[in-house]
Design a protein around this motif. Structure first.
Motif, PDB file in Angstrom:
ATOM      1  N   GLU A  52       0.828  -1.208   0.000  1.00  0.00           N
ATOM      2  CA  GLU A  52       0.000   0.000   0.000  1.00  0.00           C
ATOM      3  C   GLU A  52       0.864   1.261   0.000  1.00  0.00           C
ATOM      4  OE1 GLU A  52      -4.110   1.398   1.879  1.00  0.00           O
ATOM      5  OE2 GLU A  52      -2.605   0.942   3.400  1.00  0.00           O
ATOM      6  N   MET A  53       1.969   1.207   0.728  1.00  0.00           N
ATOM      7  CA  MET A  53       2.867   2.362   0.747  1.00  0.00           C
ATOM      8  C   MET A  53       3.458   2.628  -0.638  1.00  0.00           C
ATOM      9  SD  MET A  53       5.002   2.245   4.307  1.00  0.00           S
ATOM     10  CE  MET A  53       4.235   2.697   5.864  1.00  0.00           C
ATOM     11  N   ILE A  54       3.901   1.573  -1.311  1.00  0.00           N
ATOM     12  CA  ILE A  54       4.481   1.737  -2.649  1.00  0.00           C
ATOM     13  C   ILE A  54       3.421   2.243  -3.623  1.00  0.00           C
ATOM     14  CG2 ILE A  54       5.551   0.544  -4.605  1.00  0.00           C
ATOM     15  CD1 ILE A  54       7.365   0.871  -2.147  1.00  0.00           C
ATOM     16  N   GLU A  55       2.220   1.730  -3.508  1.00  0.00           N
ATOM     17  CA  GLU A  55       1.172   2.037  -4.476  1.00  0.00           C
ATOM     18  C   GLU A  55       0.424   3.327  -4.151  1.00  0.00           C
ATOM     19  OE1 GLU A  55      -1.112  -1.531  -5.149  1.00  0.00           O
ATOM     20  OE2 GLU A  55       0.636  -2.579  -5.974  1.00  0.00           O
ATOM     21  N   THR A  56       0.841   4.017  -3.078  1.00  0.00           N
ATOM     22  CA  THR A  56       0.367   5.370  -2.811  1.00  0.00           C
ATOM     23  C   THR A  56       1.445   6.328  -3.303  1.00  0.00           C
ATOM     24  OG1 THR A  56      -0.845   4.620  -0.845  1.00  0.00           O
ATOM     25  CG2 THR A  56      -0.450   6.984  -1.060  1.00  0.00           C
ATOM     26  N   ASP A  57       1.166   7.000  -4.401  1.00  0.00           N
ATOM     27  CA  ASP A  57       2.129   7.914  -5.008  1.00  0.00           C
ATOM     28  C   ASP A  57       2.411   9.070  -4.050  1.00  0.00           C
ATOM     29  OD1 ASP A  57       3.528   9.743  -6.547  1.00  0.00           O
ATOM     30  OD2 ASP A  57       2.021   9.890  -8.136  1.00  0.00           O
ATOM     31  N   THR A  58       3.683   9.235  -3.690  1.00  0.00           N
ATOM     32  CA  THR A  58       4.065  10.333  -2.800  1.00  0.00           C
ATOM     33  C   THR A  58       5.139  11.214  -3.445  1.00  0.00           C
ATOM     34  OG1 THR A  58       5.584   8.797  -1.673  1.00  0.00           O
ATOM     35  CG2 THR A  58       3.435   9.184  -0.648  1.00  0.00           C
ATOM     36  N   SER A  59       5.163  11.249  -4.771  1.00  0.00           N
ATOM     37  CA  SER A  59       6.097  12.132  -5.466  1.00  0.00           C
ATOM     38  C   SER A  59       5.606  13.570  -5.374  1.00  0.00           C
ATOM     39  CB  SER A  59       6.238  11.721  -6.932  1.00  0.00           C
ATOM     40  OG  SER A  59       5.012  11.933  -7.623  1.00  0.00           O
ATOM     41  N   ILE A  60       6.507  14.507  -5.570  1.00  0.00           N
ATOM     42  CA  ILE A  60       6.180  15.922  -5.417  1.00  0.00           C
ATOM     43  C   ILE A  60       5.231  16.412  -6.502  1.00  0.00           C
ATOM     44  CG2 ILE A  60       8.172  16.714  -6.744  1.00  0.00           C
ATOM     45  CD1 ILE A  60       6.718  18.408  -3.600  1.00  0.00           C
ATOM     46  N   THR A  61       5.229  15.757  -7.667  1.00  0.00           N
ATOM     47  CA  THR A  61       4.435  16.245  -8.793  1.00  0.00           C
ATOM     48  C   THR A  61       3.011  15.710  -8.809  1.00  0.00           C
ATOM     49  OG1 THR A  61       5.377  14.462 -10.129  1.00  0.00           O
ATOM     50  CG2 THR A  61       6.412  16.632 -10.303  1.00  0.00           C
ATOM     51  N   THR A  62       2.858  14.426  -8.563  1.00  0.00           N
ATOM     52  CA  THR A  62       1.533  13.805  -8.719  1.00  0.00           C
ATOM     53  C   THR A  62       1.038  13.106  -7.462  1.00  0.00           C
ATOM     54  OG1 THR A  62       2.594  11.804  -9.600  1.00  0.00           O
ATOM     55  CG2 THR A  62       1.866  13.445 -11.202  1.00  0.00           C
ATOM     56  N   GLY A  63       1.804  13.154  -6.397  1.00  0.00           N
ATOM     57  CA  GLY A  63       1.440  12.362  -5.232  1.00  0.00           C
ATOM     58  C   GLY A  63       1.041  13.179  -4.024  1.00  0.00           C
ATOM     59  N   SER A  64       0.849  12.476  -2.887  1.00  0.00           N
ATOM     60  CA  SER A  64       0.441  13.116  -1.645  1.00  0.00           C
ATOM     61  C   SER A  64       0.972  12.331  -0.456  1.00  0.00           C
ATOM     62  CB  SER A  64      -1.084  13.211  -1.547  1.00  0.00           C
ATOM     63  OG  SER A  64      -1.481  13.658  -0.260  1.00  0.00           O
ATOM     64  N   CYS A  65       1.932  12.923   0.254  1.00  0.00           N
ATOM     65  CA  CYS A  65       2.382  12.332   1.508  1.00  0.00           C
ATOM     66  C   CYS A  65       1.269  12.375   2.555  1.00  0.00           C
ATOM     67  CB  CYS A  65       3.601  13.085   2.037  1.00  0.00           C
ATOM     68  SG  CYS A  65       5.127  12.843   1.112  1.00  0.00           S
ATOM     69  N   THR A  66       0.456  13.412   2.501  1.00  0.00           N
ATOM     70  CA  THR A  66      -0.631  13.561   3.469  1.00  0.00           C
ATOM     71  C   THR A  66      -1.595  12.385   3.387  1.00  0.00           C
ATOM     72  OG1 THR A  66      -0.443  15.962   3.282  1.00  0.00           O
ATOM     73  CG2 THR A  66      -2.449  15.109   4.275  1.00  0.00           C
ATOM     74  N   LEU A  67      -1.891  11.961   2.169  1.00  0.00           N
ATOM     75  CA  LEU A  67      -2.782  10.816   1.987  1.00  0.00           C
ATOM     76  C   LEU A  67      -2.170   9.559   2.598  1.00  0.00           C
ATOM     77  CD1 LEU A  67      -5.271   9.414   0.849  1.00  0.00           C
ATOM     78  CD2 LEU A  67      -4.094   9.253  -1.362  1.00  0.00           C
ATOM     79  N   LEU A  68      -0.869   9.347   2.363  1.00  0.00           N
ATOM     80  CA  LEU A  68      -0.237   8.162   2.929  1.00  0.00           C
ATOM     81  C   LEU A  68      -0.166   8.263   4.449  1.00  0.00           C
ATOM     82  CD1 LEU A  68       1.067   5.459   2.642  1.00  0.00           C
ATOM     83  CD2 LEU A  68       3.247   6.577   2.104  1.00  0.00           C
ATOM     84  N   ALA A  69       0.075   9.455   4.981  1.00  0.00           N
ATOM     85  CA  ALA A  69       0.079   9.629   6.429  1.00  0.00           C
ATOM     86  C   ALA A  69      -1.277   9.267   7.020  1.00  0.00           C
ATOM     87  CB  ALA A  69       0.454  11.070   6.788  1.00  0.00           C
ATOM     88  N   TYR A  70      -2.362   9.623   6.314  1.00  0.00           N
ATOM     89  CA  TYR A  70      -3.700   9.250   6.772  1.00  0.00           C
ATOM     90  C   TYR A  70      -3.855   7.730   6.800  1.00  0.00           C
ATOM     91  CZ  TYR A  70      -8.563   7.922   6.393  1.00  0.00           C
ATOM     92  OH  TYR A  70      -9.750   7.291   6.571  1.00  0.00           O
ATOM     93  N   LYS A  71      -3.394   7.056   5.760  1.00  0.00           N
ATOM     94  CA  LYS A  71      -3.511   5.592   5.704  1.00  0.00           C
ATOM     95  C   LYS A  71      -2.707   4.934   6.822  1.00  0.00           C
ATOM     96  CE  LYS A  71      -4.301   5.401   0.696  1.00  0.00           C
ATOM     97  NZ  LYS A  71      -3.796   4.887  -0.603  1.00  0.00           N
ATOM     98  N   ILE A  72      -1.528   5.482   7.096  1.00  0.00           N
ATOM     99  CA  ILE A  72      -0.716   4.954   8.188  1.00  0.00           C
ATOM    100  C   ILE A  72      -1.423   5.164   9.519  1.00  0.00           C
ATOM    101  CG2 ILE A  72       1.438   5.327   9.470  1.00  0.00           C
ATOM    102  CD1 ILE A  72       2.718   5.965   6.697  1.00  0.00           C
ATOM    103  N   GLU A  73      -2.028   6.341   9.690  1.00  0.00           N
ATOM    104  CA  GLU A  73      -2.778   6.612  10.917  1.00  0.00           C
ATOM    105  C   GLU A  73      -3.907   5.594  11.098  1.00  0.00           C
ATOM    106  OE1 GLU A  73      -5.437  10.112  13.063  1.00  0.00           O
ATOM    107  OE2 GLU A  73      -4.675  10.414  11.030  1.00  0.00           O
TER     108      GLU A  73
END
Length: 484
Positions: A52-73
Motif C-alpha cells: 500500500e505504501m508503494i502504491e500510494t504515489d508520494t512524489s512531489i508532482t503527482t502524489g500526496s504524503c498527506t494521503l499516505l500519512a492518513y492511511k498509516i494513521e
C-alpha cells in the motif's frame, strides 16, 4: 470510526481536512498477488502494508504524503493507538506534504525516548521510462520493484509494522519509542516535515538518539552480503546555479559567442574534474575494515587508501566503483539544464543546476569558489541556488549504539562485518543533529553495488532482504529500548 485528530501547523486546519475528506473511503490494505508464495500471517500483513505504501504515489508532482500519512494513521489506530498518541500535520501552503508522529510510551521514567525517522516522499518516476509501473509493487526474480521500494518505504513499513505489532502484542518496553514519518526529503524546494518538526514541535520528537535511513548492508552483486553498515555521518548537499548570458541575435547569423556552447564547455570541465581525496575517522575505518573483509584487488585498494590517501593506484581502482568514488571526496554533477528562448534565436541565457555532495568539514563557499576556478570563464556566474539546511554533525560512535548493532548484525549476517559508514547522500538526520539528536542509520536493509535503481529507473530491493531486515530491526529496536 473515531473522529480523526489532525493538526495543521499545530491547529486543526482546512487544507488537511480537504485531503482527509477525499480519502475517508480509503481502500483496505492491498493483498499479495495470488502467485506470491504463502507467507506467515504477520509477514503477509507486513507485505500488504508495504504494498500500500508503494502504491500510494508520494512524489512531489503527482502524489500526496498527506494521503499516505492518513492511511498509516488508520493502520495504527486499528492496532490500538489513540488520539493522544498520534499527531498528523501539514501546512496550508503545502497541504499534500504532511506527515505523522506516533508515540509508544515506555515504562521507564529515567530512560530518554528513541526516535524512528523516515521520509514518505519519493523521487518522481515517469511510467513511460520504466519497464514496470513504478507505482505498483511487483515481485519478480527475488526482488520487489517499484518507486520507493528501496528509498525508503521498506524501512517506513518496517517502522509502522513494528509499532503496530508491539501494541497488538502488548509489548512493554522501558524506553519510549517515537515514530516520525515526514515529507520533503527528496526535494530541496519542498516543505520539509522533519525540518518543520525541529523548528515548531521539537518537544514532540525529543529523543536521546534517532534511527534513520543511510545504513544497511551491501551485497557483492551476486546475492551474498559482504558488509553491514552503521551510518554515522553524511555529506552536505548544495545546489549551484551555473549561468551563461548573451545578447543573443538572429539564428540566421550565428556567432561562436553562444551561451549554450559556453555552458556546455563549462559542464565538460566539471565532468573531467575530481575533487581531492579526503578521509575522516568514519571513512578511514570503513575502508580499512570493509577492505579487509572483502579481500581481492578491490579490498586491498580499500585498505591501501585508508593507510595512505595519496596512493594514486588505489584511488584509481576505487574510482571505478561509483559509491567508493563518492565516499572519498566532494562530488559535483550537472542534474538540470535550461537554455534559449526561441527556435530561431541565438540563446540569451543558458543555465545548469550542479548538485554537490560536500565532504564533512568543507565550507560551501569554498566549493563554489572551486567551481569558479575549474570553469575558468569570467562570462559564467556560479551562485548557491538553495538552502538545504544545516551541515550535518557526525554523531559519536557511542558503544550503546554500536554494541547492540554489532551483536545483532552478526547474528543475521555472520560473514559480513559491521563497519561505520558515511552516506554519500543526504538524509533528514541533519535537522535532528541541529537540535542535539544524534542520528544513526542501522544495519538491516541490504542493497547491491549498482544502487538498485534508487532515484533512477526500475528501483528494486531484495525480497528476502526486506523480510530479514524486518526481523532484524525489530530485534535491534527492542535492544535499544531496554537501555542495555
Amino acid at each position: 470510526m473515531k473522529r480523526i485528530k489532525r493538526a495543521l501547523a499545530g491547529t486543526a486546519g482546512t487544507a488537511g481536512t480537504l485531503v482527509l475528506a477525499a480519502s475517508l473511503a480509503a481502500p483496505a490494505l492491498a493483498q499479495p498477488a495470488a502467485s506470491a508464495p504463502a507467507l506467515a500471517p504477520d509477514v503477509a500483513a507486513f507485505r500488504a502494508l508495504y504494498q500500500e505504501m508503494i502504491e500510494t504515489d508520494t512524489s512531489i508532482t503527482t502524489g500526496s504524503c498527506t494521503l499516505l500519512a492518513y492511511k498509516i494513521e488508520a493502520h495504527l489506530r486499528g492496532a490500538g493507538f489513540g488520539d493522544a498518541e498520534i499527531y498528523r500535520f501539514a501546512v496550508p501552503e503545502a497541504p499534500k506534504e504532511g506527515g505523522i508522529v506516533v508515540t509508544l510510551a515506555g515504562t521507564s521514567k529515567t530512560l530518554k525516548p528513541m526516535l524512528l525517522l523516515g521520509h514518505l516522499d519519493v523521487v518522481v518516476a515517469k511510467r513511460e521510462d520504466w519497464t514496470r509501473d513504478p507505482y505498483k509493487l511487483i515481485e519478480e526474480n527475488g526482488y520487489f520493484y517499484g518507486r520507493g521500494t528501496a528509498d525508503m518505504k521498506a524501512m517506513d513499513a518496517i517502522w509502522v509494522d513494528m509499532l503496530a505489532r508491539f501494541r497488538k502484542e502488548g509489548t512493554k518496553l522501558p524506553r519510549t519509542i517515537k515514530l516520525a514519518l515526514t515529507c520533503g526529503e527528496e526535494t530541496s524546494t519542498a516543505f520539509n516535515g522533519a525540518r518543520w518538526l525541529t523548528q515548531n514541535k521539537p518537544e514532540l520528537i525529543a529523543a536521546e538518539f534517532a534511527l534513520n535511513e543511510g545504513g544497511g548492508g551491501r551485497t557483492d552483486g551476486k546475492g551474498s552480503v559482504v558488509v553491514q553498515n552503521l551510518h554515522v555521518g553524511e555529506k552536505v548537499v548544495a545546489n549551484f546555479r551555473i549561468e551563461a548570458t548573451n545578447p543573443g541575435g538572429h539564428s540566421s547569423a550565428p556567432v561562436r559567442d553562444n551561451a549554450i556552447y559556453e555552458l556546455s564547455d563549462a559542464m565538460v570541465k566539471l565532468r573531467d574534474f575530481d575533487f581531492p581525496v579526503m578521509l575522516n575517522d568514519t571513512t578511514r575505518t570503513f575502508f580499512s575494515q570493509a577492505g579487509k573483509a572483502r579481500g581481492g584487488e578491490l579490498g586491498k585498494a580499500m585498505e591501501a587508501i585508508a593507510a595512505n590517501p595519496g596512493d594514486k593506484a588505489a584511488e584509481a581502482l576505487l574510482n571505478t566503483d561509483k559509491s567508493f568514488h563518492s565516499m572519498l571526496r566532494t562530488t559535483c554533477v550537472a542534474t538540470l539544464v535550461s537554455a534559449g528562448h526561441a527556435n530561431n534565436a541565438l540563446p540569451q541565457r543558458a543555465t545548469a543546476n550542479v548538485n554537490c555532495r560536500i565532504f564533512p568539514g568543507v565550507a560551501i563557499e569554498d566549493v563554489r569558489k572551486e567551481l569558479e576556478r575549474v570553469i575558468a570563464d569570467p562570462r559564467m556566474t556560479v551562485a548557491l541556488a538553495d538552502d538545504r539546511g544545516p551541515p550535518g554533525t557526525p554523531p559519536p560512535l557511542d558503544p550503546k549504539i554500536v554494541g547492540p548493532a554489532q551483536t545483532i548484525a552478526a547474528k543475521y549476517y555472520p560473514k559480513a562485518p559491521l563497519v561505520p559508514f558515511m552516506s554519500t547522500g543526504a538524509t533528514d538526520g541533519i535537522y535532528l543533529s541541529a537540535i542535539g539528536i544524534p542520528s544513526y542509520g542501522p544495519p538491516g536493509v541490504i542493497g547491491d553495488p549498482d544502487g538498485n535503481g534508487t532515484h533512477g529507473l526500475n528501483e528494486r530491493i531484495s525480497v528476502q532482504g526486506v523480510y530479514t531486515a524486518r526481523t532484524m530491526l525489530t530485534e535491534l529496536v527492542k535492544a535499544y529500548a531496554t537501555g542495555k
